[in-house]
Design a protein around this motif. Structure first.
Motif, PDB file in Angstrom:
ATOM      1  N   ASP A 137      14.728  18.474  40.838  1.00 11.89           N
ATOM      2  CA  ASP A 137      15.741  17.614  40.217  1.00 11.89           C
ATOM      3  C   ASP A 137      16.728  18.431  39.393  1.00 11.89           C
ATOM      4  N   ALA A 138      16.252  19.424  38.688  1.00 10.11           N
ATOM      5  CA  ALA A 138      17.130  20.255  37.859  1.00 10.11           C
ATOM      6  C   ALA A 138      18.089  21.054  38.731  1.00 10.11           C
ATOM      7  N   LYS A 139      17.589  21.551  39.854  1.00 11.38           N
ATOM      8  CA  LYS A 139      18.468  22.294  40.759  1.00 11.38           C
ATOM      9  C   LYS A 139      19.548  21.380  41.350  1.00 11.38           C
ATOM     10  N   GLY A 140      19.126  20.166  41.770  1.00  9.17           N
ATOM     11  CA  GLY A 140      20.104  19.219  42.320  1.00  9.17           C
ATOM     12  C   GLY A 140      21.138  18.824  41.282  1.00  9.17           C
ATOM     13  N   GLU A 141      20.721  18.620  40.057  1.00  5.38           N
ATOM     14  CA  GLU A 141      21.655  18.262  38.989  1.00  5.38           C
ATOM     15  C   GLU A 141      22.670  19.365  38.759  1.00  5.38           C
ATOM     16  N   TYR A 142      22.209  20.584  38.803  1.00  2.00           N
ATOM     17  CA  TYR A 142      23.133  21.703  38.591  1.00  2.00           C
ATOM     18  C   TYR A 142      24.131  21.809  39.740  1.00  2.00           C
ATOM     19  N   LEU A 143      23.639  21.701  40.979  1.00  5.51           N
ATOM     20  CA  LEU A 143      24.551  21.824  42.114  1.00  5.51           C
ATOM     21  C   LEU A 143      25.607  20.726  42.114  1.00  5.51           C
ATOM     22  N   ALA A 144      25.210  19.508  41.754  1.00  2.00           N
ATOM     23  CA  ALA A 144      26.186  18.410  41.691  1.00  2.00           C
ATOM     24  C   ALA A 144      27.229  18.691  40.627  1.00  2.00           C
ATOM     25  N   ALA A 145      26.796  19.139  39.469  1.00  2.00           N
ATOM     26  CA  ALA A 145      27.732  19.446  38.393  1.00  2.00           C
ATOM     27  C   ALA A 145      28.638  20.608  38.780  1.00  2.00           C
ATOM     28  N   LEU A 174      47.461  16.498  31.425  1.00  2.00           N
ATOM     29  CA  LEU A 174      46.468  16.474  30.344  1.00  2.00           C
ATOM     30  C   LEU A 174      45.192  15.755  30.776  1.00  2.00           C
ATOM     31  N   ARG A 175      45.355  14.680  31.564  1.00  2.00           N
ATOM     32  CA  ARG A 175      44.177  13.955  32.033  1.00  2.00           C
ATOM     33  C   ARG A 175      43.352  14.835  32.975  1.00  2.00           C
ATOM     34  N   SER A 176      43.992  15.589  33.834  1.00  2.00           N
ATOM     35  CA  SER A 176      43.281  16.493  34.741  1.00  2.00           C
ATOM     36  C   SER A 176      42.588  17.608  33.970  1.00  2.00           C
ATOM     37  N   GLN A 177      43.223  18.090  32.927  1.00  2.00           N
ATOM     38  CA  GLN A 177      42.614  19.160  32.106  1.00  2.00           C
ATOM     39  C   GLN A 177      41.372  18.648  31.398  1.00  2.00           C
ATOM     40  N   ALA A 178      41.405  17.472  30.838  1.00  2.00           N
ATOM     41  CA  ALA A 178      40.267  16.893  30.137  1.00  2.00           C
ATOM     42  C   ALA A 178      39.087  16.661  31.086  1.00  2.00           C
ATOM     43  N   SER A 179      39.379  16.184  32.286  1.00  2.00           N
ATOM     44  CA  SER A 179      38.308  15.949  33.262  1.00  2.00           C
ATOM     45  C   SER A 179      37.621  17.261  33.648  1.00  2.00           C
ATOM     46  N   TYR A 180      38.404  18.281  33.854  1.00  2.00           N
ATOM     47  CA  TYR A 180      37.823  19.584  34.218  1.00  2.00           C
ATOM     48  C   TYR A 180      36.938  20.121  33.094  1.00  2.00           C
ATOM     49  N   GLN A 181      37.399  20.031  31.871  1.00  2.00           N
ATOM     50  CA  GLN A 181      36.600  20.532  30.745  1.00  2.00           C
ATOM     51  C   GLN A 181      35.303  19.754  30.595  1.00  2.00           C
ATOM     52  N   ASP A 182      35.355  18.451  30.829  1.00  4.02           N
ATOM     53  CA  ASP A 182      34.146  17.633  30.728  1.00  4.02           C
ATOM     54  C   ASP A 182      33.128  18.036  31.798  1.00  4.02           C
ATOM     55  N   LEU A 183      33.586  18.206  33.033  1.00  2.56           N
ATOM     56  CA  LEU A 183      32.674  18.590  34.109  1.00  2.56           C
ATOM     57  C   LEU A 183      32.150  20.022  33.918  1.00  2.56           C
ATOM     58  N   LYS A 184      32.967  20.879  33.337  1.00  2.20           N
ATOM     59  CA  LYS A 184      32.527  22.250  33.060  1.00  2.20           C
ATOM     60  C   LYS A 184      31.404  22.264  32.032  1.00  2.20           C
ATOM     61  N   VAL A 185      31.501  21.410  31.031  1.00  5.03           N
ATOM     62  CA  VAL A 185      30.437  21.305  30.028  1.00  5.03           C
ATOM     63  C   VAL A 185      29.147  20.836  30.684  1.00  5.03           C
ATOM     64  N   LYS A 186      29.214  19.853  31.587  1.00  3.77           N
ATOM     65  CA  LYS A 186      28.017  19.366  32.268  1.00  3.77           C
ATOM     66  C   LYS A 186      27.414  20.450  33.170  1.00  3.77           C
ATOM     67  N   GLU A 187      28.262  21.241  33.822  1.00  2.00           N
ATOM     68  CA  GLU A 187      27.754  22.332  34.659  1.00  2.00           C
ATOM     69  C   GLU A 187      27.028  23.367  33.817  1.00  2.00           C
ATOM     70  N   ASP A 188      27.608  23.720  32.697  1.00  2.00           N
ATOM     71  CA  ASP A 188      26.975  24.709  31.810  1.00  2.00           C
ATOM     72  C   ASP A 188      25.645  24.192  31.273  1.00  2.00           C
ATOM     73  N   ALA A 189      25.573  22.904  30.958  1.00  2.00           N
ATOM     74  CA  ALA A 189      24.327  22.324  30.462  1.00  2.00           C
ATOM     75  C   ALA A 189      23.249  22.365  31.536  1.00  2.00           C
ATOM     76  N   ALA A 190      23.620  22.055  32.780  1.00  2.00           N
ATOM     77  CA  ALA A 190      22.658  22.098  33.885  1.00  2.00           C
ATOM     78  C   ALA A 190      22.191  23.530  34.147  1.00  2.00           C
ATOM     79  N   ILE A 204      19.980  31.297  40.259  1.00  2.00           N
ATOM     80  CA  ILE A 204      20.882  30.159  40.066  1.00  2.00           C
ATOM     81  C   ILE A 204      22.131  30.313  40.933  1.00  2.00           C
ATOM     82  N   ASN A 205      22.674  31.528  40.997  1.00  2.15           N
ATOM     83  CA  ASN A 205      23.885  31.746  41.804  1.00  2.15           C
ATOM     84  C   ASN A 205      23.613  31.576  43.298  1.00  2.15           C
ATOM     85  N   ALA A 206      22.340  31.780  43.695  1.00  2.00           N
ATOM     86  CA  ALA A 206      22.006  31.670  45.119  1.00  2.00           C
ATOM     87  C   ALA A 206      21.606  30.259  45.530  1.00  2.00           C
ATOM     88  N   LEU A 207      21.627  29.289  44.599  1.00  2.00           N
ATOM     89  CA  LEU A 207      21.180  27.926  44.932  1.00  2.00           C
ATOM     90  C   LEU A 207      22.061  27.265  45.993  1.00  2.00           C
TER      91      LEU A 207
END
Length: 408
Positions: A137-145, A174-190, A204-207
């Motif tokens: 589940d953790a691997k799938g969450e990271y790949l999706a993010a 600005l809306r596109s920039q905010a969305s990217y930053q939000d998804l980047k935070v989720k990727e880093d958390a995963a 992780i890089n080979a997933l």
């Protein structure tokens, strides 16, 4: 008648002839007769034998052969260093700085154990494989993010270019920039979650290229190089949280070990960090030296002794953890002018005495002693550096001296 008168003329004629040819004959004849009748001269009186030389007090007469047969060893007295040692019981234990427990951080099932007890492992080497739904589940969450963030990054870069050319509105950019930053935070958390669960950056890089069927598989690696000293699970065991076993192996680098010393409170003031510790095992007679690296500030409630730890180099791994050894802590080190072995000093008539080598054997000499340690004694008076003394089996000389005194 003629025959009886004939010798007389012959004697006269013979006497005349002798007197004529050897005038000194009468004197010589008288001297000869006097010599035969004179008494023999008296012999000179024999001189009385010289009295034997009086025996020197404290002298034990021994030849070189007798000295060798008695096992008496000699050596020259010399200066040295006076050491004082503290004898304490000790135990060899693995160094806590070089010990690691290989544990899992997720729930799962052990599907492969690649190492057994006593096997060597390298740092980062895979020692076990685990199947875990949580890790999948953790691997799938990271790949999706990761995919979402990557896609949003492309949209963000496109909107930025359009805004720079004033083709699109600033609000869209600005809306596109905010969305990217939000998804980047989720990727880093995963990604951090996978790191916490034990995956390395390369894994992780080979997933993205890993088959989905292996998403549940997790490689368990050793954090240090060393030897497996404990295996806590079997193949197929469930591990993880909820009162399950979390440790798979214990690995220790035994090229350095610790010596656990038990020091009583009375001796504790003599001990300090950096002091030399000599350990000895009676089984093999092996010895080695280490240094104190830690002194416990609290006494053990059961033994009332302080824990003192010394570190010992063990490149050949001859010192096995769990072994009981005898330890000596060198607590003092002082130079002295004349230092002799304790065995060389005997007590005679209440005075410390050494036996000095002389041509006739050995001579007992009273000395003044000072400080001492476990093996040697300082001589402050009565002995000069370089004088040869008995350093082994001197009690034999003491016995011979006592026997001579008893005969007198």
């Amino acid at each position: 008648m003629l025959k009886r008168l004939l010798p007389v003329p012959l004697a006269v004629v013979g006497g005349f002839l002798v007197a004529t040819w050897w005038p000194a004959a009468p004197d010589a004849l008288r001297s000869m007769l006097a010599t035969r009748q004179a008494p023999a001269p008296a012999r000179p009186e024999a001189k009385p034998a010289a009295a034997p030389e009086p025996e020197r007090p404290g002298l034990v007469r021994l030849s070189d052969r007798q000295i060798a047969k008695a096992g008496i060893r000699t050596d020259a007295a010399d200066g040295g260093r006076l050491f004082r040692h503290l004898h304490v019981p000790a135990t060899i234990v693995p160094s806590a700085n070089n010990t690691a427990r290989i544990a899992v951080k997720t729930t799962g099932t052990v599907v492969e154990l690649r190492k057994g007890l006593g096997d060597r492992v390298a740092k980062g080497e895979v020692v076990a494989l685990l199947d875990s739904r949580e890790i999948a589940d953790a691997k799938g969450e990271y790949l999706a993010a990761h995919v979402s963030a990557d896609l949003q990054k492309t949209l963000y870069q496109r909107d930025k270019e359009l805004w720079d050319k004033r083709i699109s509105s600033e609000q869209q950019y600005l809306r596109s920039q905010a969305s990217y930053q939000d998804l980047k935070v989720k990727e880093d958390a995963a990604r951090r979650k996978l790191t916490f669960l034990g995956l390395g950056p390369a894994e992780i890089n080979a997933l993205a290229s890993q088959p989905e069927a292996q998403f549940e598989r997790q490689e368990i690696r050793s954090p240090i190089a060393g030897k497996v000293v404990e295996r806590r699970v079997d193949l197929g065991a469930a591990v993880g949280r909820d009162n399950l076993e979390t440790e798979l192996y214990s690995v220790a680098d035994l090229t350095k070990v610790w010596i656990d010393l038990a020091v009583t409170p009375g001796d504790l003031p003599l001990v300090r960090e950096g002091q030399t510790v000599t350990v000895r095992t009676d089984a093999t007679g092996a010895t080695a030296e280490g240094r104190i690296v830690f002194i416990g500030p609290v006494l053990d409630q059961n033994t009332r002794a302080a824990r003192v730890v010394a570190e010992l180099a063990n490149p050949d791994e001859t010192w096995r953890p769990g072994s009981f050894v005898a330890a000596e802590i060198k607590v003092s080190d002082k130079p002295v002018r004349v230092l002799v072995p304790s065995e060389a000093v005997q007590t005679i008539e209440g005075k410390p005495t050494v036996f000095v080598r002389v041509p006739e054997g050995f001579e007992a000499r009273s000395v003044t002693v000072g400080r001492s340690d476990d093996r040697d004694v300082e001589v402050t008076a009565g002995l000069e550096p370089g004088e040869v003394i008995a350093v082994a089996n001197s009690f034999t000389l003491k016995a011979e001296l006592g026997k001579a005194a008893a005969e007198d």
